[in-house]
Design a protein around this motif. Structure first.
Motif, PDB file in Angstrom:
ATOM      1  N   ILE A   1      14.743  14.656 -20.135  1.00 53.70           N
ATOM      2  CA  ILE A   1      15.819  14.450 -19.164  1.00 53.70           C
ATOM      3  C   ILE A   1      16.685  15.698 -19.098  1.00 53.70           C
ATOM      4  N   VAL A   2      16.743  16.299 -17.913  1.00 44.53           N
ATOM      5  CA  VAL A   2      17.544  17.506 -17.701  1.00 44.53           C
ATOM      6  C   VAL A   2      18.802  17.092 -16.929  1.00 44.53           C
TER       7      VAL A   2
ATOM      8  N   GLU B   1       8.876   7.128 -23.046  1.00 46.29           N
ATOM      9  CA  GLU B   1       7.569   6.535 -22.788  1.00 46.29           C
ATOM     10  C   GLU B   1       7.110   6.817 -21.356  1.00 46.29           C
ATOM     11  N   CYS B   2       8.007   7.305 -20.551  1.00 49.64           N
ATOM     12  CA  CYS B   2       7.704   7.589 -19.144  1.00 49.64           C
ATOM     13  C   CYS B   2       7.468   9.088 -18.994  1.00 49.64           C
ATOM     14  N   THR B   3       6.448   9.582 -19.629  1.00 45.89           N
ATOM     15  CA  THR B   3       6.206  11.018 -19.637  1.00 45.89           C
ATOM     16  C   THR B   3       4.994  11.347 -18.808  1.00 45.89           C
ATOM     17  N   PRO B   4       5.110  12.082 -17.741  1.00 48.70           N
ATOM     18  CA  PRO B   4       6.382  12.525 -17.179  1.00 48.70           C
ATOM     19  C   PRO B   4       7.115  11.356 -16.548  1.00 48.70           C
ATOM     20  N   LEU B   5       8.397  11.545 -16.383  1.00 45.19           N
ATOM     21  CA  LEU B   5       9.229  10.505 -15.784  1.00 45.19           C
ATOM     22  C   LEU B   5       8.695  10.200 -14.390  1.00 45.19           C
ATOM     23  N   SER B   6       8.353   8.958 -14.150  1.00 43.57           N
ATOM     24  CA  SER B   6       7.781   8.617 -12.843  1.00 43.57           C
ATOM     25  C   SER B   6       8.860   8.748 -11.772  1.00 43.57           C
ATOM     26  N   PRO B   7       8.458   9.110 -10.561  1.00 41.65           N
ATOM     27  CA  PRO B   7       9.442   9.200  -9.482  1.00 41.65           C
ATOM     28  C   PRO B   7      10.206   7.893  -9.274  1.00 41.65           C
ATOM     29  N   ALA B   8       9.531   6.769  -9.454  1.00 43.11           N
ATOM     30  CA  ALA B   8      10.195   5.481  -9.240  1.00 43.11           C
ATOM     31  C   ALA B   8      11.278   5.234 -10.291  1.00 43.11           C
ATOM     32  N   VAL B   9      10.966   5.535 -11.546  1.00 44.80           N
ATOM     33  CA  VAL B   9      11.953   5.345 -12.620  1.00 44.80           C
ATOM     34  C   VAL B   9      13.124   6.305 -12.425  1.00 44.80           C
TER      35      VAL B   9
ATOM     36  N   VAL C   1      27.706   7.781 -18.833  1.00 40.79           N
ATOM     37  CA  VAL C   1      26.771   8.256 -19.855  1.00 40.79           C
ATOM     38  C   VAL C   1      25.386   7.727 -19.521  1.00 40.79           C
ATOM     39  N   LEU C   2      24.416   8.630 -19.484  1.00 38.79           N
ATOM     40  CA  LEU C   2      23.027   8.249 -19.233  1.00 38.79           C
ATOM     41  C   LEU C   2      22.320   7.988 -20.556  1.00 38.79           C
ATOM     42  N   HIS C   3      21.732   6.799 -20.664  1.00 37.44           N
ATOM     43  CA  HIS C   3      20.961   6.386 -21.838  1.00 37.44           C
ATOM     44  C   HIS C   3      19.529   6.093 -21.407  1.00 37.44           C
ATOM     45  N   ASN C   4      18.682   6.006 -22.389  1.00 34.86           N
ATOM     46  CA  ASN C   4      17.378   5.436 -22.121  1.00 34.86           C
ATOM     47  C   ASN C   4      17.531   3.923 -22.223  1.00 34.86           C
ATOM     48  N   THR C   5      16.503   3.215 -21.843  1.00 31.08           N
ATOM     49  CA  THR C   5      16.487   1.776 -22.038  1.00 31.08           C
ATOM     50  C   THR C   5      15.623   1.481 -23.247  1.00 31.08           C
ATOM     51  N   ALA C   6      15.729   0.287 -23.757  1.00 36.17           N
ATOM     52  CA  ALA C   6      14.923  -0.073 -24.920  1.00 36.17           C
ATOM     53  C   ALA C   6      13.449  -0.145 -24.535  1.00 36.17           C
TER      54      ALA C   6
ATOM     55  N   SER D   1      19.740   6.249  -8.362  1.00 35.64           N
ATOM     56  CA  SER D   1      20.434   5.296  -7.486  1.00 35.64           C
ATOM     57  C   SER D   1      21.568   4.600  -8.229  1.00 35.64           C
ATOM     58  N   ALA D   2      21.300   4.164  -9.452  1.00 31.72           N
ATOM     59  CA  ALA D   2      22.338   3.489 -10.241  1.00 31.72           C
ATOM     60  C   ALA D   2      23.480   4.457 -10.557  1.00 31.72           C
ATOM     61  N   LEU D   3      23.143   5.675 -10.937  1.00 31.73           N
ATOM     62  CA  LEU D   3      24.174   6.661 -11.263  1.00 31.73           C
ATOM     63  C   LEU D   3      24.990   7.025 -10.025  1.00 31.73           C
TER      64      LEU D   3
END
Ligand SMILES: [Zn+2]
Length: 118
Positions: A94-95, A46-54, A35-40, A60-62
């Motif tokens: 998140i798509v 808050e990462c709009t648009p989602l940065s490539p690094a994030v 399950v993919l969640h956001n972090t606190a 990578s984790a998934l």
């Protein structure tokens, strides 16, 4: 199912997370999907648009979790897909299909190929 162990409470680089994940025993509980969640802090919203690094860190984790557990990325779920969830986690930006494709690409390029058939 065993009791929830709580969160790790640490930040990881992709490499550190891969090393950490290899130390986790899945002998008493074997996940059927991730399950993919956001972090606190910071939240994906808050990462709009989602940065490539994030995004790459999450992919990578998934990819590591899917490879480690032999899971098919098509089974990835977003927290908001839980019928008991009342909030938009991990956010409207998140798509899932994009993440599933990126996870497959990452698995395909990693030295650890998916070990079970999907
Ligand atoms: Zn969540």
């Amino acid at each position: 199912m065993p009791a929830w162990k709580g969160i790790v409470g640490k930040g990881f680089t992709a490499a550190e997370f891969a090393q950490y994940a290899d130390t986790v025993a899945f002998d008493k509980w074997r996940p059927q999907f991730v399950v993919l969640h956001n972090t606190a802090v910071p939240a994906f919203s808050e990462c709009t648009p989602l940065s490539p690094a994030v995004q790459q860190n999450a992919v990578s984790a998934l990819a590591k979790l899917h490879t480690l557990l032999g899971l098919d990325p098509s089974r990835l779920r977003l927290h908001k897909e839980d019928p008991k969830t009342t909030h938009d986690c991990p956010g409207s930006k998140i798509v899932k299909a994009d993440f599933q494709e990126l996870i497959l690409e990452q698995i395909g390029t990693s030295e650890h190929a998916l070990e079970t058939s999907i």
